[in-house]
Design an enzyme around this catalytic site. Structure first.
Site, short mmCIF file in Angstrom:
data_model
loop_
_atom_site.label_atom_id
_atom_site.label_comp_id
_atom_site.label_asym_id
_atom_site.label_seq_id
_atom_site.Cartn_x
_atom_site.Cartn_y
_atom_site.Cartn_z
N CYS A 1 2.86 6.74 10.67
CA CYS A 1 2.78 7.18 9.78
C CYS A 1 4.03 8.22 8.89
O CYS A 1 3.72 8.98 8.00
CB CYS A 1 0.96 8.13 9.10
SG CYS A 1 0.35 6.78 9.20
N ARG B 1 0.61 -1.51 -0.01
CA ARG B 1 0.32 0.29 0.07
C ARG B 1 0.67 1.38 -0.35
O ARG B 1 1.88 1.26 0.22
CB ARG B 1 -1.06 0.18 1.62
CG ARG B 1 -0.49 -0.26 2.52
CD ARG B 1 -0.81 0.45 3.47
NE ARG B 1 0.01 0.37 4.79
CZ ARG B 1 0.87 1.30 5.27
NH1 ARG B 1 0.94 2.27 4.69
NH2 ARG B 1 1.23 1.26 6.62
#
Length: 214
Positions: free
Chosen positions: A178, A74
């Site tokens: 992240c 991803r």
């Protein structure tokens, strides 16, 4: 319309393999759009944009804490999955004339924002960072992959979102979530000051996804 599969608690790798199978099946017209809703055991995933220094422990330390580390396909950086977190994997066909990558991400955010509002939580977006935020803390991470359809025009999605419901937030201290250092993470239970019934969250997320993606 899409079909919803509530899978409960399942390991990461088999679910990733199943996503790949579903992408192929959807492309070939064997199934309709799917939404998988589930929880994973402790897992750290590294997206295509990950930086190794965003892993704050050694391989041995992750193993000793019972955390699997998996490199995946991803977009995005490092994130954490674990018990008490609702993970959603939409396997959706996107007609490129009606729904581009940017609008798809915004719609995922909107669905989560709608679901949170049903619990009295006011959430929103942060312009520079994909995901859903409450008071500059991320409550839901989003990372997706767009597969170019082979049998029709457009794309098919995989991976998706991770909503912190009753997540043990201490596990996020093992990574730079992240790749963002300026802001923190939170959960529904932390915001509300009480544990939240996962089944209720599943119902509201499913309802919100149907509102946004119908």
């Amino acid at each position: 319309m899409f079909e919803v599969q509530r899978l409960g608690k399942v390991a990461y790798q088999p679910t990733w393999d199943e996503q790949k199978n579903m992408v192929r099946a959807l492309d070939e017209g064997q199934i309709q759009d799917q939404l998988l809703l589930l929880e994973h055991p402790h897992t750290v995933t590294l997206g295509r944009g990950s930086h190794i220094h965003h892993l704050l422990l050694s391989t041995q330390d992750y193993q000793s804490k019972g955390i699997d580390v998996v490199e995946i396909d991803r977009g995005g950086d490092v994130t954490y999955h674990g018990p008490g977190q609702l993970v959603g994997y939409p396997i959706f066909y996107l007609d490129h004339q009606k729904h581009d990558a940017h609008s798809y991400l915004r719609d995922l955010e909107q669905a989560i924002i709608l679901a949170l509002s049903s619990f009295g939580i006011t959430a929103g977006r942060m312009e520079q960072h994909t995901g859903v935020w409450v008071n500059e803390e991320k409550v839901a991470a989003i990372g997706v992959k767009f597969h170019k359809a082979r049998h029709k025009k457009g794309y098919i999605t995989s991976h998706g979102f991770a909503l912190n419901v009753n997540t043990d937030l201490r596990y996020f201290s093992t990574i730079v979530p992240c790749g963002i250092t300026d802001y923190g993470v939170t959960s529904m239970s932390r915001i509300l000051g009480k544990e939240v019934e996962m089944d209720e969250v599943v119902v509201e997320v499913e309802s919100a996804m149907k509102q946004v993606f119908t």
